[in-house]
Motif scaffolding. Structure first.
Motif, PDB file in Angstrom:
ATOM      1  N   LEU A 238       0.833  -1.205   0.000  1.00 45.72           N
ATOM      2  CA  LEU A 238       0.000   0.000   0.000  1.00 45.72           C
ATOM      3  C   LEU A 238       0.866   1.253   0.000  1.00 45.72           C
ATOM      4  O   LEU A 238       0.664   2.168  -0.807  1.00 45.72           O
ATOM      5  CB  LEU A 238      -0.935  -0.023   1.204  1.00 45.72           C
ATOM      6  N   LEU A 239       1.852   1.283   0.896  1.00 40.90           N
ATOM      7  CA  LEU A 239       2.667   2.486   1.030  1.00 40.90           C
ATOM      8  C   LEU A 239       3.530   2.744  -0.201  1.00 40.90           C
ATOM      9  O   LEU A 239       3.866   3.892  -0.500  1.00 40.90           O
ATOM     10  CB  LEU A 239       3.543   2.373   2.270  1.00 40.90           C
ATOM     11  N   SER A 240       3.873   1.701  -0.928  1.00 36.15           N
ATOM     12  CA  SER A 240       4.722   1.906  -2.111  1.00 36.15           C
ATOM     13  C   SER A 240       4.026   2.767  -3.159  1.00 36.15           C
ATOM     14  O   SER A 240       4.675   3.470  -3.924  1.00 36.15           O
ATOM     15  CB  SER A 240       5.108   0.554  -2.718  1.00 36.15           C
ATOM     16  N   VAL A 241       2.703   2.737  -3.188  1.00 34.38           N
ATOM     17  CA  VAL A 241       1.951   3.480  -4.194  1.00 34.38           C
ATOM     18  C   VAL A 241       2.006   4.982  -3.927  1.00 34.38           C
ATOM     19  O   VAL A 241       2.055   5.790  -4.859  1.00 34.38           O
ATOM     20  CB  VAL A 241       0.483   2.995  -4.243  1.00 34.38           C
ATOM     21  N   SER A 242       2.011   5.375  -2.663  1.00 28.33           N
ATOM     22  CA  SER A 242       1.971   6.802  -2.322  1.00 28.33           C
ATOM     23  C   SER A 242       3.350   7.453  -2.313  1.00 28.33           C
ATOM     24  O   SER A 242       3.449   8.668  -2.119  1.00 28.33           O
ATOM     25  CB  SER A 242       1.304   6.998  -0.959  1.00 28.33           C
ATOM     26  N   PHE A 275      -6.386  10.058  -7.251  1.00 27.13           N
ATOM     27  CA  PHE A 275      -5.960  10.372  -8.620  1.00 27.13           C
ATOM     28  C   PHE A 275      -4.907   9.370  -9.035  1.00 27.13           C
ATOM     29  O   PHE A 275      -3.981   9.065  -8.273  1.00 27.13           O
ATOM     30  CB  PHE A 275      -5.404  11.789  -8.783  1.00 27.13           C
ATOM     31  N   ASP A 276      -5.028   8.867 -10.265  1.00 29.05           N
ATOM     32  CA  ASP A 276      -4.115   7.845 -10.761  1.00 29.05           C
ATOM     33  C   ASP A 276      -3.542   8.267 -12.102  1.00 29.05           C
ATOM     34  O   ASP A 276      -4.193   8.164 -13.137  1.00 29.05           O
ATOM     35  CB  ASP A 276      -4.860   6.507 -10.897  1.00 29.05           C
ATOM     36  N   ALA A 277      -2.312   8.765 -12.075  1.00 29.91           N
ATOM     37  CA  ALA A 277      -1.620   9.110 -13.319  1.00 29.91           C
ATOM     38  C   ALA A 277      -0.877   7.918 -13.895  1.00 29.91           C
ATOM     39  O   ALA A 277      -0.304   8.009 -14.983  1.00 29.91           O
ATOM     40  CB  ALA A 277      -0.636  10.255 -13.065  1.00 29.91           C
ATOM     41  N   GLY A 278      -0.871   6.808 -13.174  1.00 28.23           N
ATOM     42  CA  GLY A 278      -0.169   5.616 -13.632  1.00 28.23           C
ATOM     43  C   GLY A 278       1.214   5.456 -13.037  1.00 28.23           C
ATOM     44  O   GLY A 278       1.843   4.412 -13.200  1.00 28.23           O
ATOM     45  N   ASN A 326      -1.431   8.078  -7.114  1.00 26.56           N
ATOM     46  CA  ASN A 326      -0.392   7.346  -7.842  1.00 26.56           C
ATOM     47  C   ASN A 326       0.192   8.289  -8.888  1.00 26.56           C
ATOM     48  O   ASN A 326      -0.395   8.498  -9.951  1.00 26.56           O
ATOM     49  CB  ASN A 326      -0.985   6.104  -8.502  1.00 26.56           C
ATOM     50  N   LEU A 327       1.345   8.882  -8.568  1.00 23.47           N
ATOM     51  CA  LEU A 327       1.961   9.900  -9.422  1.00 23.47           C
ATOM     52  C   LEU A 327       3.424   9.554  -9.695  1.00 23.47           C
ATOM     53  O   LEU A 327       4.067   8.836  -8.921  1.00 23.47           O
ATOM     54  CB  LEU A 327       1.881  11.272  -8.754  1.00 23.47           C
ATOM     55  N   PRO A 328       4.000  10.065 -10.790  1.00 23.42           N
ATOM     56  CA  PRO A 328       5.427   9.839 -11.067  1.00 23.42           C
ATOM     57  C   PRO A 328       6.307  10.785 -10.262  1.00 23.42           C
ATOM     58  O   PRO A 328       6.007  11.969 -10.130  1.00 23.42           O
ATOM     59  CB  PRO A 328       5.525  10.126 -12.574  1.00 23.42           C
ATOM     60  N   ASP A 329       7.372  10.257  -9.706  1.00 25.83           N
ATOM     61  CA  ASP A 329       8.279  11.053  -8.876  1.00 25.83           C
ATOM     62  C   ASP A 329       9.554  10.240  -8.700  1.00 25.83           C
ATOM     63  O   ASP A 329       9.565   9.016  -8.942  1.00 25.83           O
ATOM     64  CB  ASP A 329       7.614  11.338  -7.518  1.00 25.83           C
ATOM     65  N   GLY A 330      10.603  10.884  -8.243  1.00 29.24           N
ATOM     66  CA  GLY A 330      11.853  10.168  -8.006  1.00 29.24           C
ATOM     67  C   GLY A 330      11.733   9.084  -6.965  1.00 29.24           C
ATOM     68  O   GLY A 330      12.519   8.125  -6.964  1.00 29.24           O
ATOM     69  N   ILE A 349       6.791  -5.503  -9.115  1.00 32.16           N
ATOM     70  CA  ILE A 349       5.960  -4.503  -9.795  1.00 32.16           C
ATOM     71  C   ILE A 349       6.437  -4.373 -11.236  1.00 32.16           C
ATOM     72  O   ILE A 349       7.437  -3.709 -11.511  1.00 32.16           O
ATOM     73  CB  ILE A 349       6.017  -3.148  -9.055  1.00 32.16           C
ATOM     74  N   LEU A 350       5.718  -5.003 -12.148  1.00 30.27           N
ATOM     75  CA  LEU A 350       6.062  -4.921 -13.563  1.00 30.27           C
ATOM     76  C   LEU A 350       5.424  -3.710 -14.236  1.00 30.27           C
ATOM     77  O   LEU A 350       5.918  -3.232 -15.253  1.00 30.27           O
ATOM     78  CB  LEU A 350       5.625  -6.201 -14.289  1.00 30.27           C
ATOM     79  N   ASN A 351       4.333  -3.238 -13.654  1.00 26.41           N
ATOM     80  CA  ASN A 351       3.637  -2.064 -14.201  1.00 26.41           C
ATOM     81  C   ASN A 351       3.120  -1.241 -13.028  1.00 26.41           C
ATOM     82  O   ASN A 351       2.301  -1.726 -12.241  1.00 26.41           O
ATOM     83  CB  ASN A 351       2.481  -2.505 -15.102  1.00 26.41           C
ATOM     84  N   THR A 352       3.617  -0.010 -12.918  1.00 28.73           N
ATOM     85  CA  THR A 352       3.204   0.811 -11.769  1.00 28.73           C
ATOM     86  C   THR A 352       1.763   1.289 -11.892  1.00 28.73           C
ATOM     87  O   THR A 352       1.198   1.795 -10.921  1.00 28.73           O
ATOM     88  CB  THR A 352       4.126   2.035 -11.609  1.00 28.73           C
ATOM     89  N   ASP A 353       1.166   1.131 -13.084  1.00 26.08           N
ATOM     90  CA  ASP A 353      -0.224   1.515 -13.264  1.00 26.08           C
ATOM     91  C   ASP A 353      -1.182   0.419 -12.782  1.00 26.08           C
ATOM     92  O   ASP A 353      -2.385   0.616 -12.791  1.00 26.08           O
ATOM     93  CB  ASP A 353      -0.496   1.844 -14.739  1.00 26.08           C
ATOM     94  N   ALA A 354      -0.647  -0.715 -12.365  1.00 26.46           N
ATOM     95  CA  ALA A 354      -1.469  -1.753 -11.728  1.00 26.46           C
ATOM     96  C   ALA A 354      -1.318  -1.596 -10.222  1.00 26.46           C
ATOM     97  O   ALA A 354      -0.878  -2.501  -9.514  1.00 26.46           O
ATOM     98  CB  ALA A 354      -1.039  -3.134 -12.201  1.00 26.46           C
ATOM     99  N   GLU A 355      -1.681  -0.391  -9.756  1.00 20.25           N
ATOM    100  CA  GLU A 355      -1.445  -0.034  -8.348  1.00 20.25           C
ATOM    101  C   GLU A 355      -2.633  -0.319  -7.442  1.00 20.25           C
ATOM    102  O   GLU A 355      -2.478  -0.482  -6.236  1.00 20.25           O
ATOM    103  CB  GLU A 355      -1.080   1.450  -8.254  1.00 20.25           C
ATOM    104  N   GLY A 356      -3.835  -0.378  -8.024  1.00 17.36           N
ATOM    105  CA  GLY A 356      -5.019  -0.588  -7.189  1.00 17.36           C
ATOM    106  C   GLY A 356      -4.939  -1.881  -6.419  1.00 17.36           C
ATOM    107  O   GLY A 356      -5.288  -1.954  -5.229  1.00 17.36           O
ATOM    108  N   ARG A 357      -4.441  -2.925  -7.065  1.00 16.88           N
ATOM    109  CA  ARG A 357      -4.319  -4.225  -6.390  1.00 16.88           C
ATOM    110  C   ARG A 357      -3.282  -4.185  -5.274  1.00 16.88           C
ATOM    111  O   ARG A 357      -3.349  -4.973  -4.332  1.00 16.88           O
ATOM    112  CB  ARG A 357      -4.002  -5.306  -7.422  1.00 16.88           C
TER     113      ARG A 357
END
Length: 501
Positions: A238-242, A275-278, A326-330, A349-357
């Motif tokens: 969960l925390l990895s997404v934020s 908000f989910d930018a992927g 879910n936003l792009p950042d360093g 994590i192969l795709n960061t846009d599959a963050e909901g799961r």
């Protein structure tokens, strides 16, 4: 709008406008026959020259002799032989929408007395409230007062009376209307939250709204875990997404105690991506504004807890909403990163846009502490579900067929339908990873199913169902906006579990 029941003679009803149904080919319903008799056949004569053929076609009449209402709106229910629920819904929604732009303030309708074979009059009353509120809903909270006033009706509707000739069904109808109002308020709340932009409806804002609801109901306890709390628990997924967002993640916990203290609760888990930018796997720019709707699952959970508390249902219910951006950042997740979930299982994590799961899996593990009798997660999870089912049905997958059957039946009864997809073991191998216990995506094929397969690995200790609402939670295009689904489905399920007949 206020809703009430009346049993006085139909022709004597005092209202700004009375809505009554007619069939195509100039055929009267039983209720319209009463009005025709009171007007000495005037309605039948007028219908001979009217073109009312398909559901929703209407004829507005003024000062009809023998009818107490100032105006009479005859709305077509379609051909009598084809008359079913869809035609009834279309007719009522059309009538309410038309009269909301009229000078009528207080309405009455006889449409509850025009059922089709097998129709449930009490369920119709409840649905009539939902249809009316849907027709009146406006998403204008972010407009200036000037433009909000321009879009609002000059003479807004204030009340709707349901006419029934049966003197014995009063209390049951009142209960149905009360349920309809509570569910409609929940639907509107889910829409309001989802329609807000991401700069307003942040994870913290969502948590504050849940707390406000908790303060309004004694049986509802609301608490919120912040990132430090989740870090201590070990909620690494969960925390990895934020990590890529300046907005801190929240885990919203809503506990409703309406049943016996010894009774195990039902748990609702709602994806709350405000908000989910992927993330690093950035979404295309076109249409990205709609990613504010990625918290519709969380909004529906908060809405259901409010509705259940309003109705004081005799059951115990837990609502869990993991909220994040879910936003792009360093500091954001990168493709190839491996995180450790609360369950101890590791995820590549192969795709960061599959963050909901990722936020849901830790929350499903957290739900174990409540020893739930059933867990339902609700999420705008996969575009693949839109490809498979469009905007008509939510995708349903479950590890317990009895629970799946309950939800399917609730969807049919509430006109908020779901369709079951397979959760076969053969799909699990698509999540294999050479570096971690599993990958967070399963390749191109069966995307909705493999997403559910992923979640199922964190739901092995309870009866669990997953609702993928990516296609049903909002509408795109010129009339884009949240739909409030699947609040009606979930509330029908909870009413059934509470013993409502």
């Amino acid at each position: 709008m206020d809703y009430s029941i009346t049993r006085q003679p139909l022709s004597e009803l005092k209202a700004d406008c009375l809505i009554s149904g007619v069939f195509a080919n100039h055929k009267l319903t039983s209720a319209s026959q009463r009005l025709d008799q009171a007007s000495n056949g005037a309605l039948a004569d007028l219908l001979k020259t009217a073109h009312l053929d398909k559901p929703g076609d209407s004829l507005l009449l003024h000062q009809v002799s023998g009818v107490g209402a100032k105006k009479l709106l005859l709305v077509c229910l379609g051909p009598k032989k084809e008359y079913k629920a869809a035609a009834w819904r279309t007719a009522l929604a059309s009538a309410i929408g038309q009269l909301n732009a009229d000078k009528s303030r207080r309405l009455a309708t006889s449409l509850l007395d025009d059922p089709w074979p097998g129709a449930d009059g009490l369920r119709l009353a409840r649905e009539a409230v939902l249809i009316s509120e849907e027709a009146l809903y406006r998403a204008d909270s972010c407009k200036s007062a000037k433009n909000r006033d321009k879009a609002s009706p000059k003479y807004p509707l204030q009340g709707l009376q349901f006419w029934t000739p049966d003197p014995t069904d009063g209390s049951a109808l009142e209960s149905a209307i009360e349920q309809g109002q509570a569910i409609a308020q929940g639907v509107n709340l889910a829409k309001d939250l989802a329609n807000l932009p991401g700069n307003i409806c942040t994870p913290s804002y969502l948590a504050e709204q849940a707390k406000k609801i908790g303060k309004q109901h004694k049986a509802l306890k609301v608490s919120v875990l912040d990132e430090d709390d989740m870090e201590q628990l070990g909620m690494g997924a969960l925390l990895s997404v934020s990590h890529g967002s300046r907005q801190p993640a929240k885990l919203i916990i809503m506990e409703y105690a309406g049943g016996k203290a010894s009774a195990k609760p039902i748990a609702l888990v709602g994806k709350g991506l405000t908000f989910d930018a992927g993330g690093i796997s950035l979404k295309p720019g076109a249409g990205m504004d709609e990613m504010k709707y990625d918290m519709c699952g969380g909004a529906s959970v908060i809405a259901c807890l409010q509705a259940v508390a309003e109705l004081k249902l005799p059951l115990n219910l837990v609502g869990l909403v993991p909220a994040s951006e879910n936003l792009p950042d360093g500091a954001a997740n990168k493709p190839g990163d491996i995180v450790t979930s609360l369950s101890g299982q590791t995820i590549e994590i192969l795709n960061t846009d599959a963050e909901g799961r990722l936020i849901l899996c830790d929350t499903l593990t957290y739900a174990e502490r409540f020893e739930p009798t059933a867990v339902i997660d609700i999420a705008t999870l996969t575009g693949a579900c839109i490809v498979a089912l469009g905007d008509q049905a939510s995708g349903l997958l479950a590890n317990d067929q009895a629970l799946a059957d309950e939800l399917l039946a609730a969807g049919q009864a509430s006109n908020d339908r779901a369709w079951q997809l397979p959760l076969w073991e053969e799909y699990q191998k698509q999540l294999d990873s050479p570096f971690a216990d599993m990958a967070n995506i399963g390749g191109k094929g069966a995307g909705s199913i493999t997403a559910a397969c992923f979640l199922s690995r964190f739901a092995e200790k309870f009866h669990w169902a997953h609702l993928d609402i990516a296609g049903t939670a909002w509408k795109s295009g010129d009339k884009k906006g949240a739909t409030g689904r699947p609040v009606p489905l979930l509330m029908q399920f909870l009413l059934q579990r509470a013993g409502d007949k």
